[in-house]
Design an enzyme around this catalytic site. Structure first.
Site: not given
Length: 300
Positions: A65, A71, A73, A88, A178
């Site tokens: 995704l 990382g 996902v 994740k 974020d």
């Protein structure tokens, strides 16, 4: 972390997930010569929190995704129940190791406006996997790019849901750090009464204070810029179609006056944004609680 709410006018449910963002062309993979240890994490082959899934072997990876320095996902499916999740996966030898405090925040978060963290798995190698609620229709960033900017009515409803999630986190001394359209995910399942959910990037959750930094006020600034971007259809510190340059973007944010909405927008909306983007003294910036009572959100 995530937020949920119904957005009228969209064909599917949606979930909403800092104003200074790294330009896409500057994002690179960090090359670290030696693995970084992950202190204070439980290193067992299938250490996990929760009762739903016994181990990662029960999950089938379907597709990627998203991928970045934080990382990768994956969309995954539980082999027995066929339930879909987002997984994740973070490696300790790639960038900053996961913060145990942040993982603990993820496990304890429980709000209808926060995307659910089902379980956390760790391995002796340092790999950490976070199993989360799957939001299956992409982000608002993608939605705006494919269908155009959003109306005030839709932004009004999105704002209320995001602010409810922020209020939940801020009241627990947690900041997000974020907030942006890419972290606003759309859920097509309509499983909740509100129908829509906002996803906050889980790895960015932090405790509020770091020296003189006010994370609460920073979240509100980023929230205001994000709502402007959804309305205008482009990042408000840039011209339409302009490629972001990190240095010039930093200078614009630090030294220019905050951007403003076009005159065709309503006065209530313009005032709402002004309350988010108070620049000289961040303490004058409205809180999530105050913004929830703003006249712009009266009908949300």
């Amino acid at each position: 972390d995530a937020i949920q709410g119904k957005i009228p006018g969209l064909s599917q449910p949606a979930s909403i997930a800092s104003s200074v963002r790294k330009p896409r062309h500057l994002v690179t993979q960090l090359n670290i010569p030696k693995p970084v240890s992950c202190p204070n994490l439980v290193h067992t082959e299938a250490a996990s929190y929760g009762q739903e899934i016994d181990g990662l072997s029960q999950l089938e990876k379907l597709q990627v995704l998203g991928q970045g320095n934080g990382g990768t996902v994956f969309k995954v499916r539980h082999k027995q129940t066929l339930a879909l999740y987002a997984l994740k996966v973070m490696q300790c030898d790639r960038g900053t190791p996961p913060n145990p405090q942040e993982l603990n925040i993820l496990r304890q978060t429980n709000s209808p406006y926060i995307v659910k963290c089902h379980q956390i798995f760790t391995k002796p190698s340092g790999e950490v996997s976070i199993l989360m609620e799957y939001m299956d229709a992409g982000s608002l960033e993608i939605y705006v790019k494919s269908r155009g900017r959003l109306s005030e009515d839709i932004i009004c409803t999105i704002s209320r849901q995001v602010l409810k999630g922020l209020f939940y986190m801020h009241s627990r001394n947690i900041v997000h750090r974020d907030i942006k359209p890419a972290n606003v995910l759309i859920n097509e399942k309509m499983e909740h009464p509100c129908g829509y959910s906002c996803l906050y990037e889980s790895g960015e959750a932090r405790h509020r204070k770091h020296g003189g930094y006010n994370g609460f006020a920073a979240d509100i600034w980023s929230f205001g810029v994000t709502m402007m971007e959804l309305y205008m259809g482009y990042y408000p510190f840039l011209e339409p179609g302009q490629e972001p340059d990190f240095l010039s973007l930093m200078l614009a944010i630090c030294f220019r006056e905050p951007p403003s909405l076009p005159e065709c927008s309503s006065e209530k909306f313009r005032d709402f944004i002004r309350c988010c983007l108070q620049k000289g003294d961040p303490s004058k910036r409205w809180t999530a609680s105050q913004l929830l009572s703003h006249p712009f959100l009266a009908d949300a």
